[in-house]
Design a protein around this motif. Structure first.
Motif, mmCIF file in Angstrom:
data_model
loop_
_atom_site.group_PDB
_atom_site.id
_atom_site.type_symbol
_atom_site.label_atom_id
_atom_site.label_comp_id
_atom_site.label_asym_id
_atom_site.label_seq_id
_atom_site.Cartn_x
_atom_site.Cartn_y
_atom_site.Cartn_z
ATOM 1 N N TYR A 36 -23.494 40.842 78.671
ATOM 2 C CA TYR A 36 -24.230 40.425 79.858
ATOM 3 C C TYR A 36 -23.273 40.054 80.982
ATOM 4 N N MET A 37 -22.269 39.250 80.661
ATOM 5 C CA MET A 37 -21.305 38.805 81.679
ATOM 6 C C MET A 37 -20.504 39.979 82.219
ATOM 7 N N ARG B 170 -20.306 40.980 86.169
ATOM 8 C CA ARG B 170 -19.036 41.137 86.894
ATOM 9 C C ARG B 170 -18.974 42.509 87.544
ATOM 10 N N TRP B 171 -19.415 43.536 86.823
ATOM 11 C CA TRP B 171 -19.410 44.881 87.377
ATOM 12 C C TRP B 171 -20.337 44.966 88.591
ATOM 13 N N LYS B 172 -21.501 44.297 88.523
ATOM 14 C CA LYS B 172 -22.443 44.315 89.644
ATOM 15 C C LYS B 172 -21.827 43.719 90.912
ATOM 16 N N ILE B 173 -21.057 42.673 90.751
ATOM 17 C CA ILE B 173 -20.426 42.026 91.902
ATOM 18 C C ILE B 173 -19.432 42.968 92.563
ATOM 19 N N ILE B 174 -18.586 43.592 91.771
ATOM 20 C CA ILE B 174 -17.606 44.538 92.331
ATOM 21 C C ILE B 174 -18.325 45.725 92.954
ATOM 22 N N ASN B 175 -19.347 46.224 92.295
ATOM 23 C CA ASN B 175 -20.099 47.354 92.820
ATOM 24 C C ASN B 175 -20.748 47.007 94.169
ATOM 25 N N LYS B 176 -21.281 45.804 94.274
ATOM 26 C CA LYS B 176 -21.902 45.369 95.528
ATOM 27 C C LYS B 176 -20.851 45.272 96.635
ATOM 28 N N PHE B 177 -19.677 44.737 96.325
ATOM 29 C CA PHE B 177 -18.591 44.664 97.306
ATOM 30 C C PHE B 177 -18.200 46.071 97.761
ATOM 31 N N GLN B 178 -18.074 46.997 96.820
ATOM 32 C CA GLN B 178 -17.694 48.372 97.142
ATOM 33 C C GLN B 178 -18.760 49.060 98.002
ATOM 34 N N TYR C 40 -11.149 38.164 89.536
ATOM 35 C CA TYR C 40 -11.698 37.823 88.215
ATOM 36 C C TYR C 40 -12.727 38.861 87.763
ATOM 37 N N CYS C 41 -13.564 39.304 88.681
ATOM 38 C CA CYS C 41 -14.644 40.231 88.331
ATOM 39 C C CYS C 41 -14.149 41.656 88.100
ATOM 40 N N SER C 42 -13.029 42.003 88.675
ATOM 41 C CA SER C 42 -12.535 43.379 88.585
ATOM 42 C C SER C 42 -11.752 43.603 87.300
ATOM 43 N N ASP C 43 -11.915 44.791 86.743
ATOM 44 C CA ASP C 43 -11.123 45.153 85.571
ATOM 45 C C ASP C 43 -10.125 46.262 85.924
#
Length: 69
Positions: A9-10, A14-22, A48-51
């Protein structure tokens, strides 16, 4: 290693946050301008959110030096 349900879930969040920024900042210029206007805690949150190592290096270039302060 298998992720727990909470970890999965986490990871998605985290992926959603980076995707929204992009999506909000599509070009390098838009990303740079946004990062220049962000506080360190917001940039650190993106890191932190980015891998992606290269994205993290890019984001970290915009951290403000507290000594300038």
């Amino acid at each position: 290693m298998k992720l727990t349900n909470f970890q999965q879930y986490m990871d998605k969040e985290r992926w959603k946050i980076i995707n929204k920024f992009q999506k909000n900042y599509r070009t390098i210029e838009e990303k740079e301008k946004a990062l220049q206007n962000m506080q360190n805690k917001d940039i650190n949150f993106l890191i932190y959110c980015s891998d992606n190592l290269f994205a993290n290096i890019f984001y970290s270039k915009f951290l403000k030096n507290k000594e300038k302060g």
